[in-house]
Design an enzyme around this catalytic site. Sequence first.
Site, mmCIF file in Angstrom:
data_model
loop_
_atom_site.group_PDB
_atom_site.id
_atom_site.type_symbol
_atom_site.label_atom_id
_atom_site.label_comp_id
_atom_site.label_asym_id
_atom_site.label_seq_id
_atom_site.Cartn_x
_atom_site.Cartn_y
_atom_site.Cartn_z
ATOM 1 N N GLU A 16 0.887 -1.165 0.000
ATOM 2 C CA GLU A 16 0.000 0.000 0.000
ATOM 3 C C GLU A 16 0.918 1.206 0.000
ATOM 4 O O GLU A 16 1.586 1.496 0.986
ATOM 5 C CB GLU A 16 -0.926 -0.038 1.213
ATOM 6 C CG GLU A 16 -2.105 0.908 1.117
ATOM 7 C CD GLU A 16 -1.702 2.328 1.501
ATOM 8 O OE1 GLU A 16 -1.533 3.156 0.563
ATOM 9 O OE2 GLU A 16 -1.552 2.594 2.688
ATOM 10 N N CYS A 50 -2.680 8.082 3.772
ATOM 11 C CA CYS A 50 -2.369 7.554 2.446
ATOM 12 C C CYS A 50 -3.405 7.950 1.398
ATOM 13 O O CYS A 50 -3.071 8.177 0.235
ATOM 14 C CB CYS A 50 -2.244 6.034 2.505
ATOM 15 S SG CYS A 50 -3.707 5.204 3.185
#
Length: 246
Positions: A16, A50
């Site tokens: 990720e 993120c």
Amino acid sequence: MLRYAGESNLKRVALECGGKTPQVVFADADLAAAAEGIAWGIYYNSGETCHAGSRLIVHESAKDKLLAAIARVTATITLGSPLDPATQMGALIDEGHMRRVLGYIEGGVAQGARIALGGHRALKETGGFYVEATMLDGVRPEMKVAREEIFGPVLAVMTFADETEALRLANDTPYGLAAAVWTHDMNVAHRLASAVRGGTVWVNAFDRSSMATPFGGFKLSGSGRDRSPHAIDKYCDLKTIWTAYR
């Protein structure tokens, strides 16, 4: 990580790797709701998330009203020490990162963007590494502030004239972690949600999640999925057994 896995025992790796999430706002959207979602979507955790909604792609006819609404919401977000219960937005992780974020802001201005909100270090007297909630207007897709993950409280604002251009701008990024679409027209919402390259797409909302749904991205945002049964599948190998009964 993939290289290290290959050099060891080919262990399975899920990555990720961050994002540059677009918030696409059409002229018919509920601008008050959109402003709330956009402000918190980029300034929550000082933008150090993120999937932070760091790119605002708004219809040209709605931009001024929306930016004013975002500024009003931002004025209610209290910047301060994380030890103070009243604080809603804290400092960046360290001095080096603070200077990196400020460098992006300065670079955006040098390339022609305009500071519509914030843009400076804050609470310097405390010794903390605070940066004001910032909006950069007049951003172009080729600018670094539109293409690179800043990981700070900086919203890059771009405009579009029609749905085709909105989709092009939303997908004009090396990342593909998440996206949001704000509109009352569900036909537009479904078209955009399907066509945007993002692992999660919110419609008239932002940052909602559940352990039952997968989370992850496309392109440079990584590979694999966290959460949900899909994540468990990544840790499993399928086995086939053939049996002939005699």
